[in-house]
Design a protein around this motif. Structure first.
Motif, PDB file in Angstrom:
ATOM      1  N   MET A   1      -3.637  82.306  33.449  1.00 63.27           N
ATOM      2  CA  MET A   1      -2.836  82.334  34.685  1.00 63.27           C
ATOM      3  C   MET A   1      -3.386  83.423  35.609  1.00 63.27           C
ATOM      4  SD  MET A   1       1.312  82.595  35.043  1.00 63.27           S
ATOM      5  CE  MET A   1       1.490  81.141  34.020  1.00 63.27           C
ATOM      6  N   ASN A   2      -3.502  83.131  36.879  1.00 67.40           N
ATOM      7  CA  ASN A   2      -4.090  84.017  37.864  1.00 67.40           C
ATOM      8  C   ASN A   2      -3.116  85.154  38.202  1.00 67.40           C
ATOM      9  OD1 ASN A   2      -4.821  85.091  40.509  1.00 67.40           O
ATOM     10  ND2 ASN A   2      -6.353  83.462  40.529  1.00 67.40           N
ATOM     11  N   PHE A   3      -3.593  86.397  38.035  1.00 68.79           N
ATOM     12  CA  PHE A   3      -2.719  87.537  38.310  1.00 68.79           C
ATOM     13  C   PHE A   3      -2.381  87.650  39.792  1.00 68.79           C
ATOM     14  CE2 PHE A   3      -4.081  88.757  34.096  1.00 68.79           C
ATOM     15  CZ  PHE A   3      -2.931  89.324  33.573  1.00 68.79           C
ATOM     16  N   ASP A   4      -3.284  87.231  40.655  1.00 72.31           N
ATOM     17  CA  ASP A   4      -2.977  87.249  42.088  1.00 72.31           C
ATOM     18  C   ASP A   4      -1.840  86.291  42.404  1.00 72.31           C
ATOM     19  OD1 ASP A   4      -4.920  89.116  42.596  1.00 72.31           O
ATOM     20  OD2 ASP A   4      -6.466  87.635  43.064  1.00 72.31           O
ATOM     21  N   ASP A   5      -1.823  85.141  41.718  1.00 77.92           N
ATOM     22  CA  ASP A   5      -0.722  84.190  41.919  1.00 77.92           C
ATOM     23  C   ASP A   5       0.605  84.800  41.462  1.00 77.92           C
ATOM     24  OD1 ASP A   5      -2.478  82.361  42.928  1.00 77.92           O
ATOM     25  OD2 ASP A   5      -2.480  81.042  41.174  1.00 77.92           O
ATOM     26  N   LEU A   6       0.565  85.506  40.348  1.00 69.26           N
ATOM     27  CA  LEU A   6       1.795  86.143  39.855  1.00 69.26           C
ATOM     28  C   LEU A   6       2.298  87.204  40.825  1.00 69.26           C
ATOM     29  CD1 LEU A   6       0.982  86.577  36.047  1.00 69.26           C
ATOM     30  CD2 LEU A   6       2.418  84.842  37.126  1.00 69.26           C
ATOM     31  N   THR A   7       1.372  87.921  41.445  1.00 68.63           N
ATOM     32  CA  THR A   7       1.758  88.919  42.444  1.00 68.63           C
ATOM     33  C   THR A   7       2.478  88.256  43.610  1.00 68.63           C
ATOM     34  OG1 THR A   7      -0.107  90.339  41.847  1.00 68.63           O
ATOM     35  CG2 THR A   7       0.911  90.707  44.006  1.00 68.63           C
ATOM     36  N   VAL A   8       1.979  87.098  44.030  1.00 60.67           N
ATOM     37  CA  VAL A   8       2.619  86.353  45.118  1.00 60.67           C
ATOM     38  C   VAL A   8       4.032  85.928  44.710  1.00 60.67           C
ATOM     39  CG1 VAL A   8       2.539  84.248  46.497  1.00 60.67           C
ATOM     40  CG2 VAL A   8       0.446  85.553  46.089  1.00 60.67           C
ATOM     41  N   VAL A   9       4.165  85.407  43.491  1.00 53.27           N
ATOM     42  CA  VAL A   9       5.473  84.954  43.019  1.00 53.27           C
ATOM     43  C   VAL A   9       6.483  86.103  43.024  1.00 53.27           C
ATOM     44  CG1 VAL A   9       6.725  84.145  40.984  1.00 53.27           C
ATOM     45  CG2 VAL A   9       4.589  83.043  41.654  1.00 53.27           C
ATOM     46  N   LEU A  10       6.064  87.277  42.592  1.00 53.70           N
ATOM     47  CA  LEU A  10       6.965  88.427  42.579  1.00 53.70           C
ATOM     48  C   LEU A  10       7.361  88.841  43.994  1.00 53.70           C
ATOM     49  CD1 LEU A  10       5.424  90.600  39.727  1.00 53.70           C
ATOM     50  CD2 LEU A  10       7.552  89.309  39.673  1.00 53.70           C
ATOM     51  N   LYS A  11       6.434  88.756  44.929  1.00 57.40           N
ATOM     52  CA  LYS A  11       6.760  89.088  46.318  1.00 57.40           C
ATOM     53  C   LYS A  11       7.734  88.070  46.901  1.00 57.40           C
ATOM     54  CE  LYS A  11       4.827  92.904  47.588  1.00 57.40           C
ATOM     55  NZ  LYS A  11       5.663  94.016  48.097  1.00 57.40           N
ATOM     56  N   VAL A  12       7.570  86.810  46.569  1.00 56.25           N
ATOM     57  CA  VAL A  12       8.502  85.781  47.040  1.00 56.25           C
ATOM     58  C   VAL A  12       9.894  86.051  46.468  1.00 56.25           C
ATOM     59  CG1 VAL A  12       9.071  83.325  46.964  1.00 56.25           C
ATOM     60  CG2 VAL A  12       6.710  84.036  47.376  1.00 56.25           C
ATOM     61  N   ALA A  13       9.948  86.447  45.208  1.00 53.12           N
ATOM     62  CA  ALA A  13      11.240  86.779  44.598  1.00 53.12           C
ATOM     63  C   ALA A  13      11.876  87.981  45.274  1.00 53.12           C
ATOM     64  CB  ALA A  13      11.046  87.052  43.108  1.00 53.12           C
ATOM     65  N   GLU A  14      11.061  88.938  45.678  1.00 53.73           N
ATOM     66  CA  GLU A  14      11.575  90.142  46.340  1.00 53.73           C
ATOM     67  C   GLU A  14      12.143  89.831  47.711  1.00 53.73           C
ATOM     68  OE1 GLU A  14       9.860  94.394  48.083  1.00 53.73           O
ATOM     69  OE2 GLU A  14       8.705  93.287  46.574  1.00 53.73           O
ATOM     70  N   ASN A  17      11.770  84.677  50.468  1.00 50.95           N
ATOM     71  CA  ASN A  17      11.231  83.918  51.599  1.00 50.95           C
ATOM     72  C   ASN A  17       9.706  83.909  51.487  1.00 50.95           C
ATOM     73  OD1 ASN A  17      10.046  83.858  54.506  1.00 50.95           O
ATOM     74  ND2 ASN A  17      12.134  83.049  54.741  1.00 50.95           N
ATOM     75  N   ILE A  18       9.099  82.722  51.514  1.00 49.54           N
ATOM     76  CA  ILE A  18       7.651  82.619  51.331  1.00 49.54           C
ATOM     77  C   ILE A  18       6.909  83.224  52.514  1.00 49.54           C
ATOM     78  CG2 ILE A  18       5.729  80.971  51.249  1.00 49.54           C
ATOM     79  CD1 ILE A  18       7.359  79.259  49.390  1.00 49.54           C
ATOM     80  N   THR A  19       7.375  82.970  53.732  1.00 52.98           N
ATOM     81  CA  THR A  19       6.695  83.488  54.911  1.00 52.98           C
ATOM     82  C   THR A  19       6.696  85.015  54.921  1.00 52.98           C
ATOM     83  OG1 THR A  19       7.294  81.519  56.187  1.00 52.98           O
ATOM     84  CG2 THR A  19       6.649  83.473  57.424  1.00 52.98           C
ATOM     85  N   ALA A  20       7.843  85.620  54.619  1.00 54.37           N
ATOM     86  CA  ALA A  20       7.928  87.082  54.593  1.00 54.37           C
ATOM     87  C   ALA A  20       7.041  87.663  53.497  1.00 54.37           C
ATOM     88  CB  ALA A  20       9.376  87.521  54.391  1.00 54.37           C
ATOM     89  N   GLN A  54      16.644  79.834  52.609  1.00 52.65           N
ATOM     90  CA  GLN A  54      15.995  80.825  51.762  1.00 52.65           C
ATOM     91  C   GLN A  54      15.804  80.276  50.355  1.00 52.65           C
ATOM     92  OE1 GLN A  54      18.440  84.296  51.320  1.00 52.65           O
ATOM     93  NE2 GLN A  54      20.035  83.249  50.204  1.00 52.65           N
ATOM     94  N   LEU A  55      15.126  81.058  49.553  1.00 46.07           N
ATOM     95  CA  LEU A  55      14.939  80.730  48.145  1.00 46.07           C
ATOM     96  C   LEU A  55      15.828  81.629  47.308  1.00 46.07           C
ATOM     97  CD1 LEU A  55      11.022  80.667  47.999  1.00 46.07           C
ATOM     98  CD2 LEU A  55      12.550  78.754  48.435  1.00 46.07           C
ATOM     99  N   ARG A  56      16.227  81.133  46.176  1.00 44.16           N
ATOM    100  CA  ARG A  56      16.888  81.987  45.183  1.00 44.16           C
ATOM    101  C   ARG A  56      16.299  81.666  43.825  1.00 44.16           C
ATOM    102  NH1 ARG A  56      20.769  79.292  42.221  1.00 44.16           N
ATOM    103  NH2 ARG A  56      21.533  77.315  43.077  1.00 44.16           N
ATOM    104  N   LEU A  57      16.382  82.615  42.929  1.00 50.91           N
ATOM    105  CA  LEU A  57      15.815  82.424  41.605  1.00 50.91           C
ATOM    106  C   LEU A  57      16.585  81.378  40.814  1.00 50.91           C
ATOM    107  CD1 LEU A  57      15.086  86.104  40.505  1.00 50.91           C
ATOM    108  CD2 LEU A  57      13.411  84.349  41.068  1.00 50.91           C
ATOM    109  N   SER A  58      15.848  80.525  40.129  1.00 49.59           N
ATOM    110  CA  SER A  58      16.460  79.601  39.189  1.00 49.59           C
ATOM    111  C   SER A  58      16.792  80.353  37.902  1.00 49.59           C
ATOM    112  CB  SER A  58      15.507  78.449  38.883  1.00 49.59           C
ATOM    113  OG  SER A  58      14.365  78.930  38.186  1.00 49.59           O
ATOM    114  N   ALA A  59      17.455  79.673  36.966  1.00 48.71           N
ATOM    115  CA  ALA A  59      17.755  80.305  35.680  1.00 48.71           C
ATOM    116  C   ALA A  59      16.468  80.694  34.964  1.00 48.71           C
ATOM    117  CB  ALA A  59      18.595  79.360  34.819  1.00 48.71           C
TER     118      ALA A  59
END
Length: 309
Positions: A1-14, A17-20, A54-59
């Motif tokens: 799994m790409n660590f850069d992708d994981l960094t993006v996912v964590l920022k989206v969770a923070e 919002n994907i754009t932000a 907006q997005l919210r975390l799933s279970a």
């Protein structure tokens, strides 16, 4: 799994919002969206529940992303440790700490630590509220009281005596109480949590407990503000000896009724999982223990705290 992708996912969770998130990472929104989809495809689950606003975390996201963040933190610390050498601990300290202790003691202590360990960085949240490790984007919290959640991990830093405090001027004007029953004529300064002031004060002497329902015209959910009211002579406050140590050592406030003691508290450094216990956290733990003990010893030597020899 790409660590850069994981960094993006964590920022989206923070940002929820994907754009932000993409803006904060200096990338296009489409690139960030693709990174999220790749991670979800590889895991076989949706990490976010999408809506029009907006997005919210799933279970699944609630369960997976804290562990993902810890893994990335460990990888970053490993890179930093290699860069700065094996003798130096590196990494980011993401800490939540109470307002009074944080501003007046802990942040200066961490500044000292960072001077000797230049590979460390600090992101600190100053709040007296309960911490939500994922929502607040912190890895550890320094809090009074042992953790009540069995799922949390932590280290006890020290026992912390609590004291009844007032300024000499206040005591000269209002009189110095010698027994808890004398407090009914005094003005209390209250810390409050969820709009409930802590105005029922408890004291012990020789195994006997005394409870006093105090009156006062000032209450706040900010412990540092309660301390400031106290040193301004606005009333009496029950404070952690660490929070008000500088004022005690300088003589701005006094330990009142020292024979009648409020319940002793404990200071704990807590984290959400065992994986959160990084070399940086262990270094901070040891530094906090040393600094707190040194401060308590100084107050004991001055006679502010009783000696237990």
């Amino acid at each position: 799994m790409n660590f850069d992708d994981l960094t993006v996912v964590l920022k989206v969770a923070e940002f929820r919002n994907i754009t932000a998130a993409a803006t904060s990472l200096d990338m296009r929104a489409a690139t960030a969206s693709a990174a999220v989809k790749r991670v979800e495809h590889e895991l076989g689950v949706e990490l976010f529940v999408r809506s029009t606003r907006q997005l919210r975390l799933s279970a699944a996201g609630e369960k997976y992303l804290p562990q993902c963040r810890q893994a990335l933190t460990l990888m970053d610390e490993a890179r930093q440790n290699i860069r700065f050498g094996t003798e130096t601990v590196a990494g980011e300290i993401r800490l939540s700490v109470s307002s009074d202790l944080g501003r007046n003691r802990v942040v200066p202590w961490i500044d000292q630590l960072m001077t000797s360990h230049p590979g460390l960085s600090l992101r600190v949240q100053i709040t007296d509220s309960n911490v939500d490790f994922f929502r607040d984007s912190v890895d550890m919290a320094l809090r009074y009281g042992s953790p009540s959640d069995a799922n949390l991990y932590g280290f006890k830093i020290c026992d912390v005596p609590r004291l009844l405090c007032a300024t000499p001027d206040y005591l000269n004007q209002q009189g110095t109480p010698i027994h808890p029953h004398d407090l009914t004529g005094h003005s209390g300064l209250f810390y409050q949590l969820q709009d409930i002031p802590y105005d029922l004060w408890t004291f012990k002497r020789d195994g006997e407990e005394y409870r006093v329902k105090m009156r006062g015209n000032r209450a706040s959910n900010d412990g540092d503000l309660v301390r400031r009211w106290c040193i301004a002579g606005q009333g009496m406050a029950v404070k952690s000896c660490l929070d008000i140590s500088d004022d005690l050592l300088s003589g701005r406030v006094m330990n009142v009724m020292p024979d009648y003691t409020p319940p002793v508290s404990e200071l704990w450094l807590i984290c959400p999982t065992r994986q959160s216990i990084t070399p940086a956290m262990r270094l901070l733990r040891d530094h906090l223990k040393q600094q707190c003990q040194s401060l308590i010893n100084a107050m004991t030597k001055r006679g502010i705290l009783p000696s237990h020899d």
